[in-house]
Design an enzyme around this catalytic site. Structure first.
Site, PDB file in Angstrom:
ATOM      1  N   SER A 215       0.812  -1.217   0.000  1.00 54.01           N
ATOM      2  CA  SER A 215       0.000   0.000   0.000  1.00 54.01           C
ATOM      3  C   SER A 215       0.850   1.274   0.000  1.00 54.01           C
ATOM      4  CB  SER A 215      -0.912   0.015   1.233  1.00 54.01           C
ATOM      5  OG  SER A 215      -1.580   1.241   1.316  1.00 54.01           O
TER       6      SER A 215
ATOM      7  N   THR B 220       7.683 -13.531   5.030  1.00 51.92           N
ATOM      8  CA  THR B 220       8.379 -13.189   3.785  1.00 51.92           C
ATOM      9  C   THR B 220       9.266 -14.357   3.375  1.00 51.92           C
ATOM     10  OG1 THR B 220      10.126 -11.825   2.807  1.00 51.92           O
ATOM     11  CG2 THR B 220      10.082 -11.890   5.193  1.00 51.92           C
TER      12      THR B 220
ATOM     13  N   ASP C 140      11.989 -13.953   1.903  1.00 53.67           N
ATOM     14  CA  ASP C 140      13.369 -13.462   1.810  1.00 53.67           C
ATOM     15  C   ASP C 140      14.241 -13.803   3.030  1.00 53.67           C
ATOM     16  OD1 ASP C 140      12.503 -12.328  -0.536  1.00 53.67           O
ATOM     17  OD2 ASP C 140      12.233 -10.320   0.292  1.00 53.67           O
TER      18      ASP C 140
ATOM     19  N   ARG D 108      15.181 -10.170  -2.816  1.00 53.27           N
ATOM     20  CA  ARG D 108      15.280  -8.704  -2.748  1.00 53.27           C
ATOM     21  C   ARG D 108      16.727  -8.302  -2.473  1.00 53.27           C
ATOM     22  NH1 ARG D 108      11.041  -5.002  -2.597  1.00 53.27           N
ATOM     23  NH2 ARG D 108       9.538  -6.537  -1.976  1.00 53.27           N
TER      24      ARG D 108
ATOM     25  N   HIS E 288       7.952 -15.681  -9.979  1.00 49.80           N
ATOM     26  CA  HIS E 288       6.961 -15.815  -8.911  1.00 49.80           C
ATOM     27  C   HIS E 288       6.557 -17.242  -8.590  1.00 49.80           C
ATOM     28  CE1 HIS E 288       6.772 -11.491  -9.471  1.00 49.80           C
ATOM     29  NE2 HIS E 288       6.252 -11.460  -8.255  1.00 49.80           N
ATOM     30  N   LEU E 289       6.987 -18.200  -9.395  1.00 47.01           N
ATOM     31  CA  LEU E 289       6.650 -19.575  -8.982  1.00 47.01           C
ATOM     32  C   LEU E 289       7.297 -19.886  -7.634  1.00 47.01           C
ATOM     33  CD1 LEU E 289       9.090 -21.875  -9.347  1.00 47.01           C
ATOM     34  CD2 LEU E 289       8.600 -21.506 -11.751  1.00 47.01           C
TER      35      LEU E 289
HETATM   36  O1  F6P Z   1       9.756  -9.670  -0.673  1.00 46.12           O
HETATM   37  C1  F6P Z   1       9.361 -10.799  -1.367  1.00 46.12           C
HETATM   38  C2  F6P Z   1       9.690 -10.703  -2.831  1.00 46.12           C
HETATM   39  O2  F6P Z   1       9.269 -11.884  -3.464  1.00 46.12           O
HETATM   40  C3  F6P Z   1      11.146 -10.380  -3.149  1.00 46.12           C
HETATM   41  O3  F6P Z   1      11.991 -11.500  -3.060  1.00 46.12           O
HETATM   42  C4  F6P Z   1      11.014  -9.800  -4.522  1.00 46.12           C
HETATM   43  O4  F6P Z   1      12.064  -8.909  -4.769  1.00 46.12           O
HETATM   44  C5  F6P Z   1       9.709  -9.075  -4.463  1.00 46.12           C
HETATM   45  O5  F6P Z   1       8.963  -9.633  -3.409  1.00 46.12           O
HETATM   46  C6  F6P Z   1       8.883  -9.097  -5.734  1.00 46.12           C
HETATM   47  O6  F6P Z   1       7.762  -8.307  -5.525  1.00 46.12           O
HETATM   48  P1  F6P Z   1       6.473  -8.284  -6.473  1.00 46.12           P
HETATM   49  O7  F6P Z   1       5.729  -9.570  -6.293  1.00 46.12           O
HETATM   50  O8  F6P Z   1       5.709  -7.117  -5.989  1.00 46.12           O
HETATM   51  O9  F6P Z   1       6.996  -8.154  -7.868  1.00 46.12           O
END
Ligand code: F6P
Length: 325
Positions: A76, A129, A131, A175, A255-256
């Site tokens: 947000s 998370t 990460d 990240r 994103h997988l």
């Molecule tokens: O913080 C989780 C994360 O998957 C990071 O590893 C990655 O940089 C980021 O989110 C990607 O974000 P979005 O899904 O908004 O592209």
């Protein structure tokens, strides 16, 4: 301190496997202690726009095995402004929510910290998370599942790397943190990892090349931590230019890595931390993240949890180096 009767729960930022298990744990523990629970949809967006529903124990039935978050998530922008946070506070008051449990990463817990300070609202954070970059906890919810997903993917890529005698640069998420890259490299038997916590990117690539690409092996896999400056494509192009004799490929997992059913480890972690979040509220704690250290639940002040410098054990770099000869 005002009595807490109603607890609001939200998920914010990037989704992670195990968030549902955490929502379930917070809801059921809170209900069993006599609190009212309200589920807030779309993170802080839903708190500002009153997308809120009263939760019963059935609201969280059959979700422990599901990836993503039933509460939806959002990053947000509006909540980063004083006006946005004021709107969120007004909704909280109107809904009778006395305390918040926020499940999310760095950005989400930073938001909770500022909100809690501005409006004197009790907030408890859960580290959600992939990460693993929150300070003060050994693990974050979702990290273990994602690590396993990456290893599964790299095992598959290895088949092609071997069959075609190729060098693969595999880009993974994280990240600004190399936990996923370094540990997936160790677990998949990769030849190298390029991570932000080690020396410069150029030095790390040089080190990999200097060890003699494919001298003793017919294929190589390098796991690369995503970076806005130079991702897997950048390294692959450099190697292709300098060593045209090598067959180089890039695989960006994307994103997988964030989806899928949570591992047993993440489900247990989420269940323990969710339950401990309610203990924290009962103990009168506020503005802390619940974490795990040496298998014990710990409470970490928000200010410490969102520090940008969670240390990656440098021994992991040495282990990969030694094992990938
Ligand atoms: O913080 C989780 C994360 O998957 C990071 O590893 C990655 O940089 C980021 O989110 C990607 O974000 P979005 O899904 O908004 O592209």
């Amino acid at each position: 301190m005002a009595k807490i009767n109603c607890i609001g729960i939200l998920t914010s930022g990037g989704d992670s496997p195990g968030m549902n298990a955490a929502i379930r744990a917070v809801t059921r523990t809170a209900l069993s202690k006599g609190f009212t629970v309200k589920g807030i949809y779309r993170g802080y967006e839903g708190l500002m726009n009153d997308e809120i529903e009263t939760f019963t124990t059935e609201s969280v039935s059959n979700i422990i095995a599901r990836g993503g978050t039933i509460l939806k998530s959002a990053r947000s922008k509006a909540f980063t402004t004083p006006e946005g946070r004021k709107k969120a506070y007004e909704t909280m008051k109107a809904e009778g929510i006395d305390a918040l449990v926020v499940i999310g990463g760095n950005g989400s817990l930073t938001g909770a910290r500022i909100f809690a300070q501005e409006f004197d609202v009790p907030c408890i954070g859960l580290p959600g998370t992939i990460d693993n970059d929150l300070y003060g906890t050994d693990l974050t919810i979702g990290y273990d599942t994602t690590l396993n997903t990456i290893v599964d993917c790299v095992d598959k890529i290895r088949d092609t790397a071997n069959s075609h005698e190729r060098i693969f640069f595999v880009e993974v998420m994280g990240r600004d943190a190399g936990f996923l890259a370094q540990n997936s490299a160790i677990a998949s038997g990769a030849e190298a990892a390029i991570i932000p916590e080690d020396s410069t990117d150029a030095d790390q690539l040089e080190h990999f090349i200097g060890r003699g690409i494919r001298k003793s092996k017919n294929s190589s896999i390098v796991i690369v931590s995503e970076s806005p400056k130079c991702g897997a494509m950048f390294y692959a192009d450099r190697v292709k230019k300098e060593y045209p004799q090598y067959d180089v490929r890039v695989s960006i997992l994307g994103h997988l890595q964030r989806g899928g059913s949570p591992s047993a480890r993440d489900r247990i972690l989420a269940s323990r931390l969710g339950s401990a979040a309610i203990d924290a509220i009962l103990d009168g704690q506020r503005n802390v993240m619940v974490g795990i250290r040496n298998d014990e639940v710990v409470y970490v002040p928000f200010n410490d949890a969102v520090r940008p410098d969670k240390v990656l054990n440098k021994g992991l770099i040495r282990v990969l180096d030694e094992l990938s000869i």
